[in-house]
Design a protein around this motif. Sequence first.
Motif, PDB file in Angstrom:
ATOM      1  N   PRO A   1       0.824  -1.219   0.000  1.00 32.91           N
ATOM      2  CA  PRO A   1       0.000   0.000   0.000  1.00 32.91           C
ATOM      3  C   PRO A   1       0.856   1.266   0.000  1.00 32.91           C
ATOM      4  N   ASP A   2       0.415   2.233  -0.773  1.00 30.66           N
ATOM      5  CA  ASP A   2       1.082   3.540  -0.824  1.00 30.66           C
ATOM      6  C   ASP A   2       0.431   4.424   0.240  1.00 30.66           C
TER       7      ASP A   2
ATOM      8  N   ALA B   1      -8.120  11.441  11.501  1.00 24.83           N
ATOM      9  CA  ALA B   1      -7.389  10.380  12.221  1.00 24.83           C
ATOM     10  C   ALA B   1      -6.790   9.378  11.236  1.00 24.83           C
ATOM     11  N   LEU B   2      -7.503   9.064  10.169  1.00 27.51           N
ATOM     12  CA  LEU B   2      -6.977   8.155   9.152  1.00 27.51           C
ATOM     13  C   LEU B   2      -5.754   8.763   8.472  1.00 27.51           C
ATOM     14  N   ALA B   3      -5.806  10.031   8.132  1.00 28.52           N
ATOM     15  CA  ALA B   3      -4.661  10.696   7.508  1.00 28.52           C
ATOM     16  C   ALA B   3      -3.456  10.677   8.449  1.00 28.52           C
TER      17      ALA B   3
ATOM     18  N   GLY C   1       2.806   5.415   9.065  1.00 29.27           N
ATOM     19  CA  GLY C   1       3.256   4.211   8.374  1.00 29.27           C
ATOM     20  C   GLY C   1       2.746   2.922   8.988  1.00 29.27           C
ATOM     21  N   ASP C   2       1.887   3.010   9.971  1.00 28.17           N
ATOM     22  CA  ASP C   2       1.360   1.837  10.674  1.00 28.17           C
ATOM     23  C   ASP C   2       0.106   1.329   9.947  1.00 28.17           C
ATOM     24  N   ILE C   3       0.275   0.244   9.166  1.00 24.12           N
ATOM     25  CA  ILE C   3      -0.828  -0.301   8.373  1.00 24.12           C
ATOM     26  C   ILE C   3      -1.994  -0.758   9.251  1.00 24.12           C
TER      27      ILE C   3
END
Length: 168
Positions: free
Chosen positions: A71-72, A132-134, A140-142
């Motif tokens: 994922p980017d 919060a998602l951004a 970097g925590d998937i």
Amino acid sequence: MLSNRLSRPVLAFAMIGALAACGETADDAAAPEAVEVASEDASIIEVRQNNFEEIGDAFKAIRGQLEAEAPDLGVIEASANTINANAQEIPNHFPEGTGVDSGADTEALESIWEKPEEFAAAAQKLVDTSAALAAAAGTGDIAAVGEGVKNMGGSCKACHDNFRLDKD
């Protein structure tokens, strides 16, 4: 002399007809404004639908990234920021009278205006969960990103359940 007698009434009727055509009745005066209001309503409905389409496209991009092998996180963060910016505009896109009861092509339920505090809280929840998602994408925590997507999706669902017409 006869022609003068006939000409005057004919001329008078012609002038009355011409003046009547130029004049406005109360109904005529209100009609252009009603069309303008309807046009404004149609315009704001189009703006809000485009806003929600952008939110949907950004959410789809996020989900696509999470399904990718690598994922980017930059795409996820940018998409979450797009959702966040668009979510902040939601309250501005719902003037009263632009719901399904207006006859417009919309899925906005009257509960938006019947429960404005709840609607505002639902919109704010999307703002908060997309921010919060951004932030999670920035770390970097998937796993945190996955949790953020879940929370943001829940925000969307809660609003849709209460304020959007279910066409299914």
